[in-house]
Structures are given as C-alpha cells and as structure tokens.
Scaffold this active site. Structure first.
Site, PDB file in Angstrom:
ATOM      1  N   GLU A 225      40.070  36.959  41.528  1.00  0.00           N
ATOM      2  CA  GLU A 225      40.090  37.776  40.318  1.00  0.00           C
ATOM      3  C   GLU A 225      39.081  37.163  39.350  1.00  0.00           C
ATOM      4  O   GLU A 225      39.362  36.157  38.701  1.00  0.00           O
ATOM      5  CB  GLU A 225      41.500  37.814  39.708  1.00  0.00           C
ATOM      6  CG  GLU A 225      42.558  38.403  40.625  1.00  0.00           C
ATOM      7  CD  GLU A 225      42.316  39.862  40.971  1.00  0.00           C
ATOM      8  OE1 GLU A 225      41.535  40.529  40.259  1.00  0.00           O
ATOM      9  OE2 GLU A 225      42.895  40.336  41.967  1.00  0.00           O
ATOM     10  N   CYS A 259      39.396  38.672  30.417  1.00  0.00           N
ATOM     11  CA  CYS A 259      38.509  39.032  31.524  1.00  0.00           C
ATOM     12  C   CYS A 259      38.203  40.524  31.560  1.00  0.00           C
ATOM     13  O   CYS A 259      37.155  40.929  32.072  1.00  0.00           O
ATOM     14  CB  CYS A 259      39.108  38.575  32.850  1.00  0.00           C
ATOM     15  SG  CYS A 259      40.727  39.276  33.217  1.00  0.00           S
TER      16      CYS A 259
END
Length: 470
Positions: A225, A259
């Site tokens: 990720e 993010c």
C-alpha cells in the site's frame, strides 16, 4: 503438560529473545492449529477491542504528541475506524472462513466443487507513521481474523503512538501470537531477513521496493500500500463552493500527511478564479487559527516541504513555524507540470493548483504519470464521471468528495501500478491474509463414474466430449 510447558517456553523466548527466535515461536504456535479455531480468533479480537476502548485517552494523547491531532480527529480518522474494523470481522468471520460451494461443469458431473480460505501462517505487517494507529491496527485485526500469527512493525517515527501500541499488544496478546517491534532501520533489516508466509507493507515507494525485493527471495506473497501524486480535478460544471469545502477537508487533514490526500488540483480555466476565491474562503472557515493544523512528523520532512514552496506562487498561507513543525494551509497558483512541487508526492499541507482547458487531454496527461493511489473528480458532467469510473486508472477515489473511499469495510482499498498492489478492508482484508483452496469432491461409486475421460473410452465417446466441451 508437555504442550503447556512448550507454550510457556515460547512465550519467555519471545519476550526476551531475538527476532529469528520469536518468528520461530510464532511458526510453532500456528502449526499447533490453535489459531484455526474461530472462537479463539473472536475472543482475541474482543480482548483487543476492550483494551483499545480502555486506552482511548492514551491513544489520543499519543497521536497529539506525534502529529498534533486533536482528540476528535484522532478518534474519527484512527481509533473509531479500528473499532469498526474489529466489529466487522467479528460479525462476518464465520462466513468469510466458511466452505463455499460452486457450480459443477457438466463434463465433471457428478461432483462437488468447494473453496475454503486458509490462513497463510506467520505474517509481517509494516505500518507507517502518518496514521500510526489506524494503519497498524486494521491490517493486524484482519490478519488475526484470518487465523494468522503476526509480527507487527510500527511506524517508528511516531514514537509516542508506537509506545502505546506496544503496551496494548503486550497486554492483550502472548508474544508467540502477536509480537511488536517499534525501533528503526536495523530492526527493519533484520525482520526482512526472516522468512514470513506473507508480508503487508504500507509506506513509501523507496522502502516498498526494498520490501518487495526481500519478499521475492522467498517467493513470499506481498501486499503493498504505497502512495503517489493523487489528483483532484474540478471541471466547469462543478459546485465550486462544495468542491472547495471538501478539498480543504481532504487535503489538510493530518496536515496533509495522508496517502490518499489530494496531492494537487487541476481546475478548468473558465472557473479557475472563482474556485481559488472559494478555496481561500474555505481555508479561513475551516482553519480560522492556522496554528490548529497538525504538525509535520520530523524536522527533515518539514524542511523538505518548505523547499517545495515557491514564494512567488503562494496565493494563500505560506507561514511556517520551525519550533512547532507546523505549516499553515498553503495554496500555490499558476503552477506548471514542470515545477519542482509537481515531481514527487508532497505529503504535507501544500496544494498546488493548475489550469486545464480540455478534459480528455488532461486525462491523458495524468495517465502519462505514475498511476495514483486516489483520484478525485468534482463534476456534474455524466460523461466525465463515466470516463473516470471506467477508463482512468487509479487505486480508488471519489466523485464530488475526497478521502471517504477508505472509510468503509464494504469496499476494498488498495493501489494500482506504482501506487501499490493488493487490497484490504472488510472481506478483502480477510482474503488478503488467506489462501483460497479449491477442492473437488467426487463420489467413489463406480456406477456414477463417467467413462468418457479414461483412455479406454469407446470411439463414440470422443464425440460426446467435444460436444460437452465445445
């Protein structure tokens, strides 16, 4: 009695021994079959939930110390989502772990086709510092729900939160079941030298590449990720006031250290000036006191962000405080694709705004860059919406909002291309930490055994096979 003594020995070793010995102890516990019991998994998650609730104030204080997060933001963006993930896994674990039946091809009749998910074994979870509680605990919850033992590496830059996580883990779990490491690069290097059954990494591309190389040596399944420059596009049909309100929320949450935060904004030239005015209004509305924004995690990140700011292009904000590591919400205008701020992920409270004139040309320009983790479109144009849904590549995103794609356990979250591989959350999290086995069950009665597949078949049977399979 012998098993009990071995369990005590493993626990003592894990508490005082090296990383290799602790991984070996976890392997032994997994192979004992203890974690396969659904009742055991639920009881462990229930204990974890109770300890998180008991330590909520401590977690909030740690997140404030590390990142300047207020209690409401800490609960909304981290603690509450972890509790929600625990509840989801406890409710649906039985279904996710159950045996599922599937249609049988006519050529294989009679038979029963089944699939079942089994845990990988001992898994390594590596968490980042930007959402240090949420991004450590949600993968942990899903890995435990799936029946694994876990070695957890926290985001060591978030020192206070790592400390609380360690205290929670050591209170709730035996170390041969879940162990936690909170130090820096030397621990990371030693962890990556071990053979795990699966690795889950959240963080930057540079370290992600190192993790993937380490996993490749043992052909270890890996989930990455990562991040990237996630765009937000505002076209000429958008509700500009609403777009500005939701972009300010998504961009400056956690001081931009998210993010999936909008990394940069591209606005149709016909509404550029009106949008910039709306953006400034929203910043003043949501951040009447710029000092209330969270802080940058380290001095190095703070200095890197300041180096991206061109003073001549600052439209709003621009002030910063070195002693508190705070940068007020800052908007830069008349930015070009070649500017330094457009080369790498910003990961801070700086929002560059560009102009565009043609939607398709803009989409192709974004496609020429590394695939982003998130994509946001503010538009009432159905053709633009359909293009983003069906054609534009990215991990996940929103239409007429930001950030909220990751707030549900009923949809997967994950990257694509340069922004990562694999998915988690809810059912997808359970699946990430398990292998799906396909099993065909045939009756052993010869009367029901079709002779077509055997080599002593009669000539006419070959025609039947071609008809069945053609």
């Amino acid at each position: 009695m012998a098993e009990y003594r071995r369990a005590l020995l493993d626990k003592e070793k894990c508490m005082t021994s090296s990383i290799p010995e602790c991984v070996q102890a976890q392997n032994r516990l997994f192979r004992s079959g203890k974690t396969l019991d659904l009742a055991f998994r639920k009881s462990q998650l229930r204990l974890l939930k109770g300890e998180i609730i008991n330590r909520t104030k401590d977690i909030e204080a740690a997140l404030y110390e590390d990142l300047g997060k207020g209690a409401d933001e800490a609960y909304m963006s981290e603690i509450g989502l972890v509790l929600e993930a625990i509840n989801h896994q406890m409710r649906h674990m039985k279904v996710y772990a159950g045996i599922h039946q599937h249609p049988v091809p006519l050529s294989q009749f009679p038979a029963l086709y089944e699939t079942v998910r089994i845990p990988y074994g001992t898994v390594l979870i590596m968490a980042p510092w930007n959402y240090p509680f949420y991004l450590a605990m949600v993968p942990l919850v899903e890995a435990l729900a799936a029946g694994n033992t876990v070695v957890l590496k926290t985001g060591h830059a978030a020192v206070a939160t790592s400390k609380v996580i360690r205290e929670i883990i050591e209170t709730v779990f035996d170390p041969e079941y879940v162990s936690v490491y909170t130090e820096g690069h030397e621990e990371i290097e030693e962890l990556l030298e071990q053979k795990f059954d699966s690795i889950f990494f959240t963080g930057g591309k540079k370290l992600g590449t190192i993790v993937m190389e380490a996993a490749a040596k043992n052909l270890t399944p890996i989930t990455l990720e990562l991040g990237g420059k996630s765009p937000v596009v505002v076209d000429e049909s958008a509700n500009l006031a609403m777009a500005a309100r939701r972009i300010v929320f998504g961009k400056f949450l956690n001081a931009g250290q998210t993010c999936v935060a909008p990394d940069y904004c591209v606005v149709h030239e016909s509404v550029y000036d009106d949008f910039m005015a709306a953006l400034g209004h929203e910043i003043r509305r949501q951040y009447p006191d710029p000092e209330e924004i969270g802080k940058i995690i380290t001095p190095a990140h703070y200095e890197r962000l300041l180096g991206l700011v061109n003073p001549d292009k600052v439209i709003f904000g621009g002030r910063a405080s070195g002693p508190t590591l705070q940068i007020e919400p800052t908007v830069l205008g008349d930015v070009s694709w070649d500017d330094p701020i457009m080369q790498d992920e910003i990961f801070g409270p700086l929002l560059p705004v560009l102009k565009y004139s043609d939607f398709r040309t803009l989409m192709e320009t974004i496609q020429d860059r590394p695939t982003p983790l998130a994509f946001y479109l503010f538009s009432r144009n159905r053709l633009h919406q359909e293009y983003v849904k069906k054609i534009q590549p990215f991990g996940g995103g929103c239409i007429n909002d930001t950030i909220i794609q990751l707030a549900s356990d009923w949809v997967p979250f994950g990257g694509m291309g340069a922004s990562g591989m694999g998915q988690y959350h809810g059912r997808w999290g359970f699946e990430t930490f398990t292998h799906i086995k396909s099993i065909a069950v045939k009756p052993d009665c010869r009367i029901l055994d079709l002779p077509f597949r055997y080599n002593d078949r009669r000539p006419w049977m070959a025609k039947v096979i071609r008809r069945l399979l053609g």
